[in-house]
Design a protein around this motif. Structure first.
Motif, PDB file in Angstrom:
ATOM      1  N   ASP A   1      -3.116  -7.604  15.359  1.00 35.24           N
ATOM      2  CA  ASP A   1      -3.657  -7.343  14.031  1.00 35.24           C
ATOM      3  C   ASP A   1      -4.130  -8.618  13.329  1.00 35.24           C
ATOM      4  O   ASP A   1      -3.328  -9.422  12.866  1.00 35.24           O
TER       5      ASP A   1
ATOM      6  N   PHE B   1       0.845  -1.196   0.000  1.00 33.06           N
ATOM      7  CA  PHE B   1       0.000   0.000   0.000  1.00 33.06           C
ATOM      8  C   PHE B   1       0.880   1.245   0.000  1.00 33.06           C
ATOM      9  O   PHE B   1       2.021   1.193   0.445  1.00 33.06           O
ATOM     10  N   PRO B   2       0.359   2.341  -0.517  1.00 33.88           N
ATOM     11  CA  PRO B   2       1.086   3.611  -0.389  1.00 33.88           C
ATOM     12  C   PRO B   2       0.811   4.224   0.980  1.00 33.88           C
ATOM     13  O   PRO B   2      -0.216   3.928   1.580  1.00 33.88           O
TER      14      PRO B   2
ATOM     15  N   GLN C   1       0.492   9.922   7.085  1.00 39.45           N
ATOM     16  CA  GLN C   1       1.716   9.181   7.378  1.00 39.45           C
ATOM     17  C   GLN C   1       2.933   9.869   6.749  1.00 39.45           C
ATOM     18  O   GLN C   1       3.979  10.011   7.380  1.00 39.45           O
TER      19      GLN C   1
ATOM     20  N   GLY D   1      -5.054   1.728  14.303  1.00 45.34           N
ATOM     21  CA  GLY D   1      -5.153   1.389  12.890  1.00 45.34           C
ATOM     22  C   GLY D   1      -4.730   2.494  11.946  1.00 45.34           C
ATOM     23  O   GLY D   1      -4.841   2.360  10.726  1.00 45.34           O
TER      24      GLY D   1
ATOM     25  N   ARG E   1     -11.230   1.531   4.959  1.00 41.44           N
ATOM     26  CA  ARG E   1     -11.679   0.965   6.239  1.00 41.44           C
ATOM     27  C   ARG E   1     -13.158   1.259   6.414  1.00 41.44           C
ATOM     28  O   ARG E   1     -13.610   2.375   6.199  1.00 41.44           O
TER      29      ARG E   1
ATOM     30  N   GLY F   1      -1.809   3.322  11.356  1.00 39.15           N
ATOM     31  CA  GLY F   1      -0.568   2.922  10.702  1.00 39.15           C
ATOM     32  C   GLY F   1       0.671   3.593  11.268  1.00 39.15           C
ATOM     33  O   GLY F   1       1.479   4.168  10.535  1.00 39.15           O
ATOM     34  N   LYS F   2       0.845   3.461  12.567  1.00 41.98           N
ATOM     35  CA  LYS F   2       2.020   4.067  13.203  1.00 41.98           C
ATOM     36  C   LYS F   2       3.274   3.229  13.008  1.00 41.98           C
ATOM     37  O   LYS F   2       4.377   3.756  12.947  1.00 41.98           O
ATOM     38  N   THR F   3       3.076   1.902  12.901  1.00 43.30           N
ATOM     39  CA  THR F   3       4.241   1.028  12.837  1.00 43.30           C
ATOM     40  C   THR F   3       5.118   1.344  11.629  1.00 43.30           C
ATOM     41  O   THR F   3       6.347   1.406  11.737  1.00 43.30           O
TER      42      THR F   3
HETATM   43  P1  ADP Z   1      -1.494   1.343  14.625  1.00 42.50           P
HETATM   44  O1  ADP Z   1      -1.399   2.793  14.297  1.00 42.50           O
HETATM   45  O2  ADP Z   1      -2.742   1.006  15.359  1.00 42.50           O
HETATM   46  O3  ADP Z   1      -0.250   0.834  15.299  1.00 42.50           O
HETATM   47  P2  ADP Z   1      -0.640  -0.418  12.538  1.00 42.50           P
HETATM   48  O4  ADP Z   1       0.671   0.208  12.291  1.00 42.50           O
HETATM   49  O5  ADP Z   1      -0.656  -1.688  13.302  1.00 42.50           O
HETATM   50  O6  ADP Z   1      -1.626   0.611  13.242  1.00 42.50           O
HETATM   51  O7  ADP Z   1      -1.391  -0.590  11.166  1.00 42.50           O
HETATM   52  C1  ADP Z   1      -2.652  -1.206  11.093  1.00 42.50           C
HETATM   53  C2  ADP Z   1      -2.802  -1.954   9.793  1.00 42.50           C
HETATM   54  O8  ADP Z   1      -2.883  -1.047   8.732  1.00 42.50           O
HETATM   55  C3  ADP Z   1      -1.624  -2.850   9.480  1.00 42.50           C
HETATM   56  O9  ADP Z   1      -2.104  -4.045   8.921  1.00 42.50           O
HETATM   57  C4  ADP Z   1      -0.833  -2.050   8.458  1.00 42.50           C
HETATM   58  O10 ADP Z   1      -0.076  -2.876   7.614  1.00 42.50           O
HETATM   59  C5  ADP Z   1      -1.929  -1.342   7.708  1.00 42.50           C
HETATM   60  N1  ADP Z   1      -1.538  -0.077   7.095  1.00 42.50           N
HETATM   61  C6  ADP Z   1      -0.680   0.838   7.592  1.00 42.50           C
HETATM   62  N2  ADP Z   1      -0.568   1.897   6.775  1.00 42.50           N
HETATM   63  C7  ADP Z   1      -1.407   1.663   5.730  1.00 42.50           C
HETATM   64  C8  ADP Z   1      -1.750   2.391   4.542  1.00 42.50           C
HETATM   65  N3  ADP Z   1      -1.216   3.569   4.291  1.00 42.50           N
HETATM   66  N4  ADP Z   1      -2.645   1.832   3.706  1.00 42.50           N
HETATM   67  C9  ADP Z   1      -3.207   0.632   3.967  1.00 42.50           C
HETATM   68  N5  ADP Z   1      -2.917  -0.098   5.062  1.00 42.50           N
HETATM   69  C10 ADP Z   1      -2.029   0.403   5.942  1.00 42.50           C
END
Ligand code: ADP
Ligand code: MG
Length: 695
Positions: A560, A270-271, A276, A302, A458, A304-306
């Motif tokens: 997740d 994904f981009p 982000q 969700g 989502r 996408g902080k990781t």
């Molecule tokens: P959190 O912010 O809760 O830590 P995560 O980093 O665990 O969230 O990300 C949640 C899910 O979203 C993961 O499966 C991740 O791969 C996915 N994800 C993260 N960034 C994107 C994006 N830009 N587009 C689609 N999916 C994403």
């Protein structure tokens, strides 16, 4: 003639303060005379008016006056003296468990008494237990107090009366000359600017009888707001000072060629969202500086902080430094480890793992690899920062989901990662959105980035609130979801803070559910299982080999599993909104509509209903956190123990949000126009109490 006493002199210059009293005062942070002035009343008692007995309300502290109708000794489980008094509008019982014969004679029928005490419910009427009282001679007119009585926070051996005397002396020295006005010019707010500092201090220590007492008790009187303004400004300035001091340290410049980041982006399915990308850019700008980054990234579950953290980590690595990612639990650390391995190993990087429950030999290997630099990225728990861990060249520390860190903990962590002549950059990530004003207060020493956008596609989770009387129906719902090849979480919440009981409850629930739904593959995960066991169950769930996962709140953070589309939370009323929101964030991660059932034990209090309703009505973490702040207070939102918030004397994070909002410009103004006054202000309010360690 003796020299004029000034407010910055030691309290020993006052009458009645010898070394013993001075010592006790010091325990309360009171050294100088001016410290007494800023030692503000906790509350007030009103002895300025006589309350008619016909208008008494429970738990009021009031002054009443009446005639003794009857005094009698009651012999029950405890011998007590009951004295019935009345004033024509109503009556009241005075109850004494300890009394002398003199008292018995004093409180004879027909005598007039004036009493002060708390109104309580007695067996047959309202009463006061051991009130302060005085007998009033018939021909005498005894005036009531002219001022409200302040009640001060105090310590053993220091009586309220002594305090009042000391503060009276200090107030006598207080005038516009002795305590120059520092900040009122910046206080543009009418209600606040209405009183000068000196007026406000006189007022709160000796409130006149015509004051609106309720306003004063609620700390909403304009004089209190005037002082709250100063207190918040002093706090804000002290946090800015911490920040400025931190920025005097050196940090490695983390600026690489961007290749690793590019490779990761190409590899991801994904981009990055715009949010982000923006936050990554903010972080990269920070870590390219030679001063340590202190940044907080807030992003809803969700968001996408990781991957944002991974981008920062890669930048550190490509600049030739190591990076660590710390999580609060092993489960979460493990998940990060898997993610980082998937993302970074294809780039030829080594990811290490460091947690408490490792075997000795495993641990020895990791420690060696970390200290000689073979491992570039380490993922783990607090174990990463134990004394025997040494890094080769640590450049970046990422702390995930640790919003419960106060400024002291953050600084301690930073100091542990200290290199020969520099500190690592620090990135703190939290999924619990912190209302803006609260963040501005608790995290004024940090720069804040917000990922305010969820990845596209989502579908918001639908939430329903149901009583546990409809459990059977809910169990059927679980069955239906699983028949459709979806997976389900069943969460058992905390029982009286006991992990043991919580696990027990989860075990019972699992058995019961298995009986009701014999065809389902049900598994259990809780905090008392070995981490290898937990891990295995989670892997199985992730792989789709388990339909229903019964869990305790250990699954709160991070886990997740996109195919999970239904979550049941038992006894949802026991949890904070932020925590419920976190839990709910475990579903709604895939492409189908997800549901969350908040099951409560009825009857539910009004506040409890309001809270669950809020969760049902919105999926916006910031709105939920704001509501939680209103319903439960800042301690609950930030975590009760290490809130990062000081105990304010008059300021109130909820009530004074408008003041908090004007702190940054007010502080800018003060620092630009008269920086030395900033020190005075901090000393005034936090002088001897705030200790930020060796910053
Ligand atoms: P959190 O912010 O809760 O830590 P995560 O980093 O665990 O969230 O990300 C949640 C899910 O979203 C993961 O499966 C991740 O791969 C996915 N994800 C993260 N960034 C994107 C994006 N830009 N587009 C689609 N999916 C994403
Ligand atoms: Mg996360």
């Amino acid at each position: 003639m003796a020299d004029k006493i000034t407010l910055t002199q030691s309290v020993t210059a006052l009458k009645g303060v010898g070394s013993k009293v001075a010592e006790r005062l010091e325990k309360l942070g009171i050294n100088q005379i001016q410290d007494l002035l800023f030692h503000l009343p906790l509350r007030y008692q009103d002895r300025t008016r006589l309350q008619p007995m016909g208008t008494l309300r429970l738990h009021q502290e009031v002054l009443v006056e009446g005639t003794v109708k009857l005094s009698q000794i009651k012999f029950g489980r405890r011998r007590s003296l009951l004295c019935h008094i009345g004033d024509g509008t109503g009556s009241l019982v005075l109850r004494f468990f300890h009394f002398s014969n003199t008292q018995l004679q004093q409180l004879a029928q027909g005598v007039r008494v004036r009493c002060f005490g708390e109104v309580r419910n007695g067996p047959s009427s309202l009463e006061m237990v051991h009130p302060e009282y005085q007998v009033i001679a018939d021909d005498k007119v005894v005036p009531v107090d002219a001022e409200l009585t302040p009640i001060y926070p105090t310590t053993e051996g220091l009586h309220q009366l002594s305090f009042r005397k000391l503060i009276k002396q200090a107030l006598a020295l207080l005038n516009d000359e002795s305590l120059p006005e520092l900040v009122i010019e910046q206080a543009k707010l009418n209600a606040v600017a209405h009183y000068s500092l000196v007026e406000a201090l006189h007022f709160v220590h000796q409130p006149p009888p015509d004051v609106d007492v309720q306003l004063l008790l609620d700390k909403r009187h304009p004089t209190q707001r005037r002082l709250a303004y100063e207190e918040l400004l002093a706090h804000h300035l002290s946090m800015r000072k911490v920040k400025a001091q931190a920025q005097q340290h050196a940090a490695p410049v983390l600026k690489g060629d961007g290749d690793y980041r590019q490779q990761l982006l190409q590899q991801l399915p994904f981009p990055l969202t715009n949010a982000q990308q923006r936050v990554v850019a903010e972080i990269l700008t920070d870590i390219a500086q030679a001063i340590p980054m202190q940044r907080l990234v807030q992003g809803d579950v969700g968001s996408g902080k990781t991957v944002v953290a991974a981008m920062a980590v890669l930048e550190a690595v490509s600049a030739g430094y190591q990076a660590v990612m710390m999580a609060p639990t092993e489960l979460l650390a493990d998940q990060h480890l898997q993610t980082f391995k998937t993302w970074l190993e294809p780039l030829g990087l080594q990811v290490g793992w460091c947690v408490g429950k490792q075997t000795a030999s495993e641990r020895r290997q990791v420690l060696t690899d970390l200290s000689d630099g073979k491992i570039q990225v380490a993922v783990g728990t607090h174990a990463l920062f134990q004394d025997e861990v040494t890094f080769n060249k640590l450049g970046l520390v990422v702390i995930d989901e640790q919003h419960r860190f106060g400024v002291h903990q953050r600084l301690a962590l930073r100091d542990k990662g200290k290199g020969a002549d520099s500190f690592p950059h620090q990135l703190v990530m939290t999924a619990t959105p912190i209302p803006r004003t609260l963040a501005m207060t608790a995290y004024a020493d940090l720069n804040v980035s917000v990922i305010d956008e969820l990845p596209p596609g989502r579908i918001p989770v639908t939430t329903v609130v149901l009583p546990d009387t409809r459990r059977a129906e809910i169990v059927q719902r679980v069955d239906v979801a699983c028949q459709q090849n979806r997976q389900v979480y069943w969460v058992c919440t905390l029982i009286e803070e006991s992990e043991h009981l919580q696990c027990q409850a989860a075990e019972d629930a699992a058995i019961e559910l298995q009986e009701a739904l014999p065809d389902l593959r049900i598994a259990l995960v809780h905090g008392r299982m070995k981490s290898a066991e937990k891990e295995q169950v989670m892997q199985q769930f992730k792989a789709g080999n388990i339909d229903l996962l019964v869990a305790t709140t250990v699954i709160e953070v991070g886990v997740d599993v996109p195919n999970a589309s239904l979550m049941i939370i038992e006894n949802a009323e026991r949890l904070g909104l932020a925590q419920l929101h976190q839990l709910r964030g475990r579903v709604g991660r895939g492409s189908v509509q997800s549901h969350c059932v908040l099951m409560y034990k009825s009857p539910l209090s009004e506040n409890g209903q309001a809270r669950l309703r809020c969760l049902r009505d919105t999926n916006d973490g910031f709105a939920i956190a704001q509501r939680d702040l209103e319903l439960r207070g800042p301690g609950e939102v930030l975590g009760t123990r290490q809130t990062g918030l000081p105990q304010f004397r008059v300021a109130d994070v909820m009530q004074d949000q408008d003041l908090i909002n004007v702190m940054p410009p007010a502080a800018d103004h003060l620092l630009a126009s008269s920086p030395d006054l900033s020190e005075q202000l901090i000393a005034r309010w936090f002088g001897h109490k705030i200790d930020f360690g060796q910053v």
